[in-house]
Motif scaffolding. Structure first.
Motif, PDB file in Angstrom:
ATOM      1  N   THR A 182      39.303 -10.802 -27.168  1.00 47.54           N
ATOM      2  CA  THR A 182      39.803  -9.279 -27.055  1.00 47.54           C
ATOM      3  C   THR A 182      38.515  -8.400 -26.824  1.00 47.54           C
ATOM      4  O   THR A 182      38.374  -7.316 -26.672  1.00 47.54           O
ATOM      5  CB  THR A 182      40.402  -8.919 -28.359  1.00 47.54           C
ATOM      6  N   GLY A 183      37.210  -9.273 -26.965  1.00 46.09           N
ATOM      7  CA  GLY A 183      36.002  -8.583 -26.731  1.00 46.09           C
ATOM      8  C   GLY A 183      35.052  -8.291 -27.942  1.00 46.09           C
ATOM      9  O   GLY A 183      33.857  -8.170 -28.045  1.00 46.09           O
ATOM     10  N   ILE A 186      36.117 -19.799 -33.439  1.00 46.80           N
ATOM     11  CA  ILE A 186      36.143 -18.428 -32.951  1.00 46.80           C
ATOM     12  C   ILE A 186      37.447 -17.628 -33.139  1.00 46.80           C
ATOM     13  O   ILE A 186      38.454 -18.179 -32.522  1.00 46.80           O
ATOM     14  CB  ILE A 186      35.572 -18.645 -31.779  1.00 46.80           C
ATOM     15  N   VAL A 187      37.414 -16.579 -33.782  1.00 44.86           N
ATOM     16  CA  VAL A 187      38.908 -15.683 -33.910  1.00 44.86           C
ATOM     17  C   VAL A 187      38.354 -14.218 -33.332  1.00 44.86           C
ATOM     18  O   VAL A 187      37.307 -13.948 -33.412  1.00 44.86           O
ATOM     19  CB  VAL A 187      39.096 -15.789 -35.242  1.00 44.86           C
ATOM     20  N   ASN A 188      39.361 -13.721 -32.789  1.00 48.05           N
ATOM     21  CA  ASN A 188      39.295 -12.525 -32.495  1.00 48.05           C
ATOM     22  C   ASN A 188      39.581 -11.406 -33.766  1.00 48.05           C
ATOM     23  O   ASN A 188      39.721 -11.671 -34.498  1.00 48.05           O
ATOM     24  CB  ASN A 188      40.259 -12.067 -31.151  1.00 48.05           C
ATOM     25  N   ILE A 247      43.046 -17.227 -33.121  1.00 45.65           N
ATOM     26  CA  ILE A 247      42.320 -18.321 -32.883  1.00 45.65           C
ATOM     27  C   ILE A 247      41.816 -18.484 -31.328  1.00 45.65           C
ATOM     28  O   ILE A 247      42.957 -18.604 -30.746  1.00 45.65           O
ATOM     29  CB  ILE A 247      42.444 -19.580 -33.435  1.00 45.65           C
ATOM     30  N   VAL A 248      40.718 -18.086 -30.851  1.00 49.28           N
ATOM     31  CA  VAL A 248      40.079 -17.906 -29.769  1.00 49.28           C
ATOM     32  C   VAL A 248      39.764 -19.529 -29.300  1.00 49.28           C
ATOM     33  O   VAL A 248      40.048 -20.086 -28.109  1.00 49.28           O
ATOM     34  CB  VAL A 248      39.018 -17.225 -29.600  1.00 49.28           C
ATOM     35  N   GLY A 255      29.431 -24.285 -26.278  1.00 52.56           N
ATOM     36  CA  GLY A 255      30.514 -24.727 -25.476  1.00 52.56           C
ATOM     37  C   GLY A 255      31.881 -24.056 -25.692  1.00 52.56           C
ATOM     38  O   GLY A 255      32.807 -24.116 -25.095  1.00 52.56           O
ATOM     39  N   MET A 256      31.827 -23.285 -26.879  1.00 57.79           N
ATOM     40  CA  MET A 256      33.321 -22.466 -27.288  1.00 57.79           C
ATOM     41  C   MET A 256      33.191 -21.149 -26.598  1.00 57.79           C
ATOM     42  O   MET A 256      34.057 -20.410 -26.552  1.00 57.79           O
ATOM     43  CB  MET A 256      33.252 -22.511 -28.825  1.00 57.79           C
ATOM     44  N   VAL A 257      32.226 -20.629 -26.264  1.00 58.04           N
ATOM     45  CA  VAL A 257      31.944 -19.291 -25.838  1.00 58.04           C
ATOM     46  C   VAL A 257      32.501 -19.103 -24.461  1.00 58.04           C
ATOM     47  O   VAL A 257      32.075 -19.911 -23.633  1.00 58.04           O
ATOM     48  CB  VAL A 257      30.500 -18.572 -26.112  1.00 58.04           C
ATOM     49  N   VAL A 258      33.297 -17.860 -23.927  1.00 66.10           N
ATOM     50  CA  VAL A 258      33.477 -17.730 -22.710  1.00 66.10           C
ATOM     51  C   VAL A 258      32.916 -16.360 -22.404  1.00 66.10           C
ATOM     52  O   VAL A 258      32.528 -15.624 -23.032  1.00 66.10           O
ATOM     53  CB  VAL A 258      35.016 -17.592 -22.373  1.00 66.10           C
ATOM     54  N   ASN A 259      32.833 -15.893 -20.980  1.00 64.20           N
ATOM     55  CA  ASN A 259      32.313 -14.841 -20.691  1.00 64.20           C
ATOM     56  C   ASN A 259      33.014 -13.469 -21.023  1.00 64.20           C
ATOM     57  O   ASN A 259      32.523 -12.354 -21.226  1.00 64.20           O
ATOM     58  CB  ASN A 259      32.152 -14.989 -19.140  1.00 64.20           C
ATOM     59  N   SER A 260      34.267 -13.495 -21.104  1.00 70.79           N
ATOM     60  CA  SER A 260      34.903 -12.614 -21.672  1.00 70.79           C
ATOM     61  C   SER A 260      34.845 -11.974 -23.017  1.00 70.79           C
ATOM     62  O   SER A 260      35.463 -11.003 -23.768  1.00 70.79           O
ATOM     63  CB  SER A 260      36.298 -12.652 -21.582  1.00 70.79           C
ATOM     64  N   MET A 261      34.035 -12.670 -23.961  1.00 74.08           N
ATOM     65  CA  MET A 261      33.667 -12.344 -25.256  1.00 74.08           C
ATOM     66  C   MET A 261      32.481 -11.341 -25.132  1.00 74.08           C
ATOM     67  O   MET A 261      31.284 -11.935 -24.986  1.00 74.08           O
ATOM     68  CB  MET A 261      33.279 -13.519 -26.088  1.00 74.08           C
ATOM     69  N   ASP A 262      32.574 -10.183 -25.410  1.00 74.22           N
ATOM     70  CA  ASP A 262      31.668  -9.191 -25.388  1.00 74.22           C
ATOM     71  C   ASP A 262      30.730  -9.153 -26.569  1.00 74.22           C
ATOM     72  O   ASP A 262      29.504  -9.315 -26.589  1.00 74.22           O
ATOM     73  CB  ASP A 262      32.190  -7.847 -25.219  1.00 74.22           C
ATOM     74  N   LYS A 263      31.023  -9.092 -27.856  1.00 77.36           N
ATOM     75  CA  LYS A 263      30.502  -9.214 -28.781  1.00 77.36           C
ATOM     76  C   LYS A 263      30.811 -10.410 -29.777  1.00 77.36           C
ATOM     77  O   LYS A 263      32.100 -10.544 -30.120  1.00 77.36           O
ATOM     78  CB  LYS A 263      30.572  -7.995 -29.590  1.00 77.36           C
TER      79      LYS A 263
END
Length: 113
Positions: A25-26, A71-73, A78-79, A96-104
């Motif tokens: 969700t960012g 990683i949860v939003n 659960i993301v 390896g768990m982080v994607v580009n759509s995670m702003d913060k």
């Protein structure tokens, strides 16, 4: 006995995770928790996960087992999730768990590197 059941439980567990997985969700939060396999005094006698589990240190001291990294939003969904041996530092699986759509992405002091 546990290693015999493990391959039959991994596929249903992965498919269940795919059905409950949420979208980023960012605003996300990351943390880990320990999955203890046995008491520290029983480590030399423990045979079922001896090749997979390891000794690691958490906030409550030393333990033998695994770490579950989540990683949860901001809604609690659960993301991403990953299971590592206990001796893996918290910062290693995050990349390896982080994607580009995670702003913060918010984390505790253990993730500073």
């Amino acid at each position: 006995r546990f290693l015999e059941l493990m391959p039959t439980t991994v596929v249903p567990l992965c498919s269940y995770f795919c059905t409950i997985r949420s979208q980023p969700t960012g605003i996300e939060f990351v943390d880990s928790t320990s999955i203890k396999v046995c008491h520290n005094l029983r480590i030399p006698r423990h045979k079922s996960l001896s090749g997979l589990a390891s000794r690691g240190k958490g906030t409550m001291g030393w333990f033998y087992g695994f770490k579950l990294h989540l990683i949860v939003n901001h809604k609690g969904g659960i993301v991403a999730a990953k299971i590592t041996p206990a001796n893996v530092h918290d910062t290693q699986p995050v990349s390896g768990m982080v994607v580009n759509s995670m702003d913060k992405l918010y984390a505790d002091k253990g993730y500073i590197s």
